[in-house]
Scaffold this motif. Structure first.
Motif, PDB file in Angstrom:
ATOM      1  N   PHE A  82       0.854  -1.181   0.000  1.00  0.00           N
ATOM      2  CA  PHE A  82       0.000   0.000   0.000  1.00  0.00           C
ATOM      3  C   PHE A  82       0.892   1.233   0.000  1.00  0.00           C
ATOM      4  O   PHE A  82       1.987   1.220   0.555  1.00  0.00           O
ATOM      5  CB  PHE A  82      -0.907   0.015   1.234  1.00  0.00           C
ATOM      6  N   THR A  83       0.418   2.293  -0.627  1.00  0.00           N
ATOM      7  CA  THR A  83       1.230   3.507  -0.707  1.00  0.00           C
ATOM      8  C   THR A  83       1.195   4.314   0.582  1.00  0.00           C
ATOM      9  O   THR A  83       2.094   5.112   0.832  1.00  0.00           O
ATOM     10  CB  THR A  83       0.776   4.385  -1.884  1.00  0.00           C
ATOM     11  N   SER A  84       0.167   4.107   1.397  1.00  0.00           N
ATOM     12  CA  SER A  84       0.037   4.830   2.663  1.00  0.00           C
ATOM     13  C   SER A  84      -1.006   4.126   3.526  1.00  0.00           C
ATOM     14  O   SER A  84      -1.701   3.217   3.058  1.00  0.00           O
ATOM     15  CB  SER A  84      -0.410   6.275   2.409  1.00  0.00           C
ATOM     16  N   ALA A  85      -1.129   4.573   4.751  1.00  0.00           N
ATOM     17  CA  ALA A  85      -2.156   4.024   5.638  1.00  0.00           C
ATOM     18  C   ALA A  85      -3.552   4.350   5.099  1.00  0.00           C
ATOM     19  O   ALA A  85      -4.472   3.535   5.183  1.00  0.00           O
ATOM     20  CB  ALA A  85      -1.982   4.573   7.047  1.00  0.00           C
ATOM     21  N   VAL A  86      -3.703   5.519   4.516  1.00  0.00           N
ATOM     22  CA  VAL A  86      -4.990   5.916   3.937  1.00  0.00           C
ATOM     23  C   VAL A  86      -5.332   4.996   2.764  1.00  0.00           C
ATOM     24  O   VAL A  86      -6.466   4.533   2.630  1.00  0.00           O
ATOM     25  CB  VAL A  86      -4.966   7.401   3.498  1.00  0.00           C
ATOM     26  N   ASP A  87      -4.333   4.716   1.915  1.00  0.00           N
ATOM     27  CA  ASP A  87      -4.538   3.806   0.786  1.00  0.00           C
ATOM     28  C   ASP A  87      -4.941   2.423   1.289  1.00  0.00           C
ATOM     29  O   ASP A  87      -5.863   1.802   0.748  1.00  0.00           O
ATOM     30  CB  ASP A  87      -3.270   3.720  -0.068  1.00  0.00           C
ATOM     31  N   ALA A  88      -4.272   1.928   2.316  1.00  0.00           N
ATOM     32  CA  ALA A  88      -4.595   0.614   2.881  1.00  0.00           C
ATOM     33  C   ALA A  88      -6.046   0.574   3.360  1.00  0.00           C
ATOM     34  O   ALA A  88      -6.778  -0.384   3.090  1.00  0.00           O
ATOM     35  CB  ALA A  88      -3.651   0.290   4.032  1.00  0.00           C
ATOM     36  N   LEU A  89      -6.475   1.609   4.052  1.00  0.00           N
ATOM     37  CA  LEU A  89      -7.849   1.687   4.550  1.00  0.00           C
ATOM     38  C   LEU A  89      -8.849   1.742   3.398  1.00  0.00           C
ATOM     39  O   LEU A  89      -9.867   1.048   3.427  1.00  0.00           O
ATOM     40  CB  LEU A  89      -8.011   2.901   5.462  1.00  0.00           C
ATOM     41  N   GLU A  90      -8.555   2.535   2.374  1.00  0.00           N
ATOM     42  CA  GLU A  90      -9.444   2.621   1.216  1.00  0.00           C
ATOM     43  C   GLU A  90      -9.555   1.281   0.500  1.00  0.00           C
ATOM     44  O   GLU A  90     -10.647   0.869   0.098  1.00  0.00           O
ATOM     45  CB  GLU A  90      -8.946   3.693   0.242  1.00  0.00           C
ATOM     46  N   GLN A  91      -8.432   0.582   0.360  1.00  0.00           N
ATOM     47  CA  GLN A  91      -8.433  -0.709  -0.332  1.00  0.00           C
ATOM     48  C   GLN A  91      -9.238  -1.754   0.442  1.00  0.00           C
ATOM     49  O   GLN A  91     -10.041  -2.484  -0.141  1.00  0.00           O
ATOM     50  CB  GLN A  91      -6.996  -1.207  -0.560  1.00  0.00           C
ATOM     51  N   ILE A  92      -9.014  -1.853   1.743  1.00  0.00           N
ATOM     52  CA  ILE A  92      -9.729  -2.865   2.531  1.00  0.00           C
ATOM     53  C   ILE A  92     -11.214  -2.542   2.619  1.00  0.00           C
ATOM     54  O   ILE A  92     -12.049  -3.444   2.605  1.00  0.00           O
ATOM     55  CB  ILE A  92      -9.097  -3.086   3.921  1.00  0.00           C
ATOM     56  N   ASN A  93     -11.558  -1.262   2.687  1.00  0.00           N
ATOM     57  CA  ASN A  93     -12.978  -0.886   2.681  1.00  0.00           C
ATOM     58  C   ASN A  93     -13.630  -1.271   1.360  1.00  0.00           C
ATOM     59  O   ASN A  93     -14.758  -1.776   1.339  1.00  0.00           O
ATOM     60  CB  ASN A  93     -13.157   0.605   2.951  1.00  0.00           C
ATOM     61  N   ALA A  94     -12.933  -1.046   0.254  1.00  0.00           N
ATOM     62  CA  ALA A  94     -13.474  -1.405  -1.059  1.00  0.00           C
ATOM     63  C   ALA A  94     -13.669  -2.913  -1.164  1.00  0.00           C
ATOM     64  O   ALA A  94     -14.715  -3.385  -1.633  1.00  0.00           O
ATOM     65  CB  ALA A  94     -12.552  -0.900  -2.165  1.00  0.00           C
ATOM     66  N   VAL A  95     -12.686  -3.686  -0.724  1.00  0.00           N
ATOM     67  CA  VAL A  95     -12.796  -5.145  -0.771  1.00  0.00           C
ATOM     68  C   VAL A  95     -13.948  -5.616   0.107  1.00  0.00           C
ATOM     69  O   VAL A  95     -14.718  -6.493  -0.289  1.00  0.00           O
ATOM     70  CB  VAL A  95     -11.459  -5.808  -0.357  1.00  0.00           C
ATOM     71  N   SER A  96     -14.107  -5.011   1.284  1.00  0.00           N
ATOM     72  CA  SER A  96     -15.193  -5.421   2.180  1.00  0.00           C
ATOM     73  C   SER A  96     -16.566  -5.114   1.596  1.00  0.00           C
ATOM     74  O   SER A  96     -17.555  -5.734   1.969  1.00  0.00           O
ATOM     75  CB  SER A  96     -15.044  -4.766   3.553  1.00  0.00           C
ATOM     76  N   GLU A  97     -16.604  -4.165   0.648  1.00  0.00           N
ATOM     77  CA  GLU A  97     -17.857  -3.820  -0.030  1.00  0.00           C
ATOM     78  C   GLU A  97     -17.947  -4.469  -1.416  1.00  0.00           C
ATOM     79  O   GLU A  97     -18.795  -4.114  -2.223  1.00  0.00           O
ATOM     80  CB  GLU A  97     -17.963  -2.296  -0.149  1.00  0.00           C
ATOM     81  N   SER A  98     -17.055  -5.427  -1.676  1.00  0.00           N
ATOM     82  CA  SER A  98     -17.027  -6.173  -2.944  1.00  0.00           C
ATOM     83  C   SER A  98     -16.759  -5.299  -4.153  1.00  0.00           C
ATOM     84  O   SER A  98     -17.234  -5.586  -5.248  1.00  0.00           O
ATOM     85  CB  SER A  98     -18.330  -6.959  -3.142  1.00  0.00           C
ATOM     86  N   ASN A  99     -15.990  -4.231  -3.964  1.00  0.00           N
ATOM     87  CA  ASN A  99     -15.640  -3.340  -5.072  1.00  0.00           C
ATOM     88  C   ASN A  99     -14.221  -3.634  -5.537  1.00  0.00           C
ATOM     89  O   ASN A  99     -13.299  -3.713  -4.730  1.00  0.00           O
ATOM     90  CB  ASN A  99     -15.735  -1.874  -4.643  1.00  0.00           C
ATOM     91  N   LEU A 100     -14.051  -3.761  -6.837  1.00  0.00           N
ATOM     92  CA  LEU A 100     -12.742  -3.966  -7.434  1.00  0.00           C
ATOM     93  C   LEU A 100     -12.116  -2.600  -7.682  1.00  0.00           C
ATOM     94  O   LEU A 100     -12.596  -1.830  -8.506  1.00  0.00           O
ATOM     95  CB  LEU A 100     -12.889  -4.739  -8.750  1.00  0.00           C
ATOM     96  N   THR A 101     -11.065  -2.282  -6.941  1.00  0.00           N
ATOM     97  CA  THR A 101     -10.409  -0.972  -7.082  1.00  0.00           C
ATOM     98  C   THR A 101      -9.499  -0.968  -8.302  1.00  0.00           C
ATOM     99  O   THR A 101      -9.111  -2.024  -8.815  1.00  0.00           O
ATOM    100  CB  THR A 101      -9.572  -0.631  -5.842  1.00  0.00           C
TER     101      THR A 101
END
Length: 113
Positions: A33-52
């Motif tokens: 992940f590029t940052s902690a914010v990026d990590a949070l955005e990615q895991i939130n997207a995955v938890s909502e079944s969104n392909l980033t």
């Protein structure tokens, strides 16, 4: 039997043994992940079944291609567009999003989780 990386695992017990499973797989690629914010955005997207975009780009870069130029083959076709590789995904809706977007074969069932 379950095939992982060209090796056959005889039972689900083989999957729960790190020693046996570790002999069948190896790390091929890693994208931090590029940052902690990026990590949070990615895991939130995955938890909502969104392909980033990041996950899509990572999969496109690392999934074998049959040279179809990223074009998805007809669902009626029995040929796989991904060179015969099936991606295991632990969440069914995310698996569907990946399959629909990338046109690759995805399994998202109890044998994956």
């Amino acid at each position: 039997d379950i095939a992982v990386g060209g090796s056959s695992l005889e039972s689900s017990a083989d999957l729960s043994s790190f020693e046996k499973f570790g002999k069948c797989v190896s790390l091929v690629s890693f994208a931090p992940f590029t940052s902690a914010v990026d990590a949070l955005e990615q895991i939130n997207a995955v938890s909502e079944s969104n392909l980033t975009d990041s996950l899509r780009a990572f999969l496109q870069l690392n999934m074998p291609s049959s040279g179809s130029g990223g074009k998805k083959e007809s669902k009626k076709s029995s040929k796989k567009s991904d060179g015969g590789v099936t991606l295991g995904v632990g969440e069914a809706k995310l698996g569907s999003a990946i399959s629909d977007t990338l046109g690759c074969s995805v399994v998202a069932n109890e044998s994956v989780s």
